[in-house]
Design an enzyme around this catalytic site. Structure first.
Site, PDB file in Angstrom:
ATOM      1  N   PRO A  11       0.789  -1.223   0.000  1.00  0.00           N
ATOM      2  CA  PRO A  11       0.000   0.000   0.000  1.00  0.00           C
ATOM      3  C   PRO A  11       0.828   1.283   0.000  1.00  0.00           C
ATOM      4  CG  PRO A  11      -0.191  -1.164   2.091  1.00  0.00           C
ATOM      5  CD  PRO A  11       0.490  -2.081   1.139  1.00  0.00           C
ATOM      6  N   ASN A  12       0.304   2.236  -0.729  1.00  0.00           N
ATOM      7  CA  ASN A  12       0.830   3.603  -0.829  1.00  0.00           C
ATOM      8  C   ASN A  12       2.092   3.726  -1.688  1.00  0.00           C
ATOM      9  OD1 ASN A  12      -1.194   4.846   0.913  1.00  0.00           O
ATOM     10  ND2 ASN A  12      -0.232   3.651   2.544  1.00  0.00           N
ATOM     11  N   ARG A  19       4.848  10.956  -2.410  1.00  0.00           N
ATOM     12  CA  ARG A  19       4.545  10.729  -1.007  1.00  0.00           C
ATOM     13  C   ARG A  19       5.789  10.941  -0.152  1.00  0.00           C
ATOM     14  NH1 ARG A  19       4.886   4.665   1.233  1.00  0.00           N
ATOM     15  NH2 ARG A  19       3.925   4.986   3.236  1.00  0.00           N
ATOM     16  N   TYR A  24      10.933   8.878   1.322  1.00  0.00           N
ATOM     17  CA  TYR A  24      10.927   7.819   0.300  1.00  0.00           C
ATOM     18  C   TYR A  24      11.611   8.217  -1.011  1.00  0.00           C
ATOM     19  CZ  TYR A  24       7.613   5.694   3.539  1.00  0.00           C
ATOM     20  OH  TYR A  24       7.029   5.151   4.657  1.00  0.00           O
ATOM     21  N   ASN A  75       8.285  -5.410  -0.924  1.00  0.00           N
ATOM     22  CA  ASN A  75       8.138  -4.292  -0.007  1.00  0.00           C
ATOM     23  C   ASN A  75       6.646  -4.207   0.315  1.00  0.00           C
ATOM     24  OD1 ASN A  75       7.900  -1.970   1.426  1.00  0.00           O
ATOM     25  ND2 ASN A  75       9.037  -0.672  -0.017  1.00  0.00           N
ATOM     26  N   ALA A  78       3.095  -0.840   4.795  1.00  0.00           N
ATOM     27  CA  ALA A  78       2.684  -0.960   6.202  1.00  0.00           C
ATOM     28  C   ALA A  78       2.231  -2.364   6.575  1.00  0.00           C
ATOM     29  CB  ALA A  78       1.571   0.048   6.493  1.00  0.00           C
ATOM     30  N   GLU A  99      13.186  -9.127   1.527  1.00  0.00           N
ATOM     31  CA  GLU A  99      12.324  -8.045   2.037  1.00  0.00           C
ATOM     32  C   GLU A  99      13.069  -6.720   1.849  1.00  0.00           C
ATOM     33  OE1 GLU A  99      11.574  -8.681   6.191  1.00  0.00           O
ATOM     34  OE2 GLU A  99      10.698  -6.692   6.489  1.00  0.00           O
ATOM     35  N   HIS A 101      12.877  -2.431   2.337  1.00  0.00           N
ATOM     36  CA  HIS A 101      12.267  -1.172   2.797  1.00  0.00           C
ATOM     37  C   HIS A 101      13.123  -0.027   2.305  1.00  0.00           C
ATOM     38  CE1 HIS A 101       9.545  -3.523   5.063  1.00  0.00           C
ATOM     39  NE2 HIS A 101      10.555  -4.180   5.593  1.00  0.00           N
ATOM     40  N   ARG A 108      12.939   5.029  12.587  1.00  0.00           N
ATOM     41  CA  ARG A 108      11.608   5.643  12.582  1.00  0.00           C
ATOM     42  C   ARG A 108      10.791   5.167  13.793  1.00  0.00           C
ATOM     43  NH1 ARG A 108       9.140   5.092   6.766  1.00  0.00           N
ATOM     44  NH2 ARG A 108       7.732   6.652   7.660  1.00  0.00           N
TER      45      ARG A 108
HETATM   46  C1  DHK Z   1       7.132   1.641   3.270  1.00  0.00           C
HETATM   47  C2  DHK Z   1       5.981   1.928   3.935  1.00  0.00           C
HETATM   48  O1  DHK Z   1       4.870   2.251   3.267  1.00  0.00           O
HETATM   49  C3  DHK Z   1       5.900   1.952   5.400  1.00  0.00           C
HETATM   50  O2  DHK Z   1       4.625   1.621   5.902  1.00  0.00           O
HETATM   51  C4  DHK Z   1       6.959   1.070   6.045  1.00  0.00           C
HETATM   52  C5  DHK Z   1       8.326   1.119   3.970  1.00  0.00           C
HETATM   53  C6  DHK Z   1       8.321   1.385   5.448  1.00  0.00           C
HETATM   54  C7  DHK Z   1       9.588   1.535   3.257  1.00  0.00           C
HETATM   55  O3  DHK Z   1      10.482   2.112   3.865  1.00  0.00           O
HETATM   56  O4  DHK Z   1       9.714   1.242   2.068  1.00  0.00           O
HETATM   57  O5  DHK Z   1       6.954   1.265   7.431  1.00  0.00           O
END
Ligand code: DHK
Length: 147
Positions: A11-12, A19, A24, A75, A78, A99, A101, A108
């Protein structure tokens, strides 16, 4: 037929580049896909690059990967910190799981420090920005070449 790797995004991550770019970065998910596809060709891999905001969709893709793929770079956004169901799906997959991130989750909020995925992942790449996806692909490429 090249070895297939699923690159799964939760998500996102469709909003990558827009964002919270201070966390990011400025690259979009399309940029990441382009770089992964180019690297995969170099490594003799094929990439299926996917994103969903829906937990069940990610689980369905993992089930699909069970039949077809040598590895998964994931990835889960959340869902990393909440989803026993995605962890269970990854536990049904017999190939390599990396995995990723983008941010350093350990710098964080404390709720980001726990990952259900890490109970299954063969490797974890954290805080290397979007380059983490390519590092994950390189690891799978190396394992495939050594097999
Ligand atoms: C991406 C997200 O959307 C967060 O919810 C994770 C992760 C971290 C990232 O760092 O890619 O906590």
């Amino acid at each position: 037929m090249p070895n297939l790797v699923y690159v799964l995004n939760g998500p996102n991550l469709n909003l990558l580049g827009k964002r919270q770019p201070h966390i990011y970065g400025h690259e979009t998910l399309a940029d990441v896909e382009r770089d992964c596809t180019a690297l995969a060709t170099e490594l003799g891999l094929e990439v299926r690059f996917l994103q969903s905001n829906w937990e069940g969709q990610i689980i369905d893709w993992i089930h699909e990967a069970r039949e077809t793929a040598v590895g998964i770079v994931i990835n889960p956004g959340a869902f990393t910190h909440t989803s026993v169901a995605i962890m269970d799906a990854l536990n049904t997959f017999e190939g390599t799981v990396i995995e990723v991130h983008i941010s350093n989750v350990h710098k964080r909020e404390s709720f980001r420090h726990h990952s259900y995925m890490s109970l299954r992942a063969d490797g974890i790449i954290v805080g290397c920005g979007t380059q983490g996806y390519q590092l994950g692909l390189r690891r799978i490429g190396a394992l495939v070449a050594a097999a």
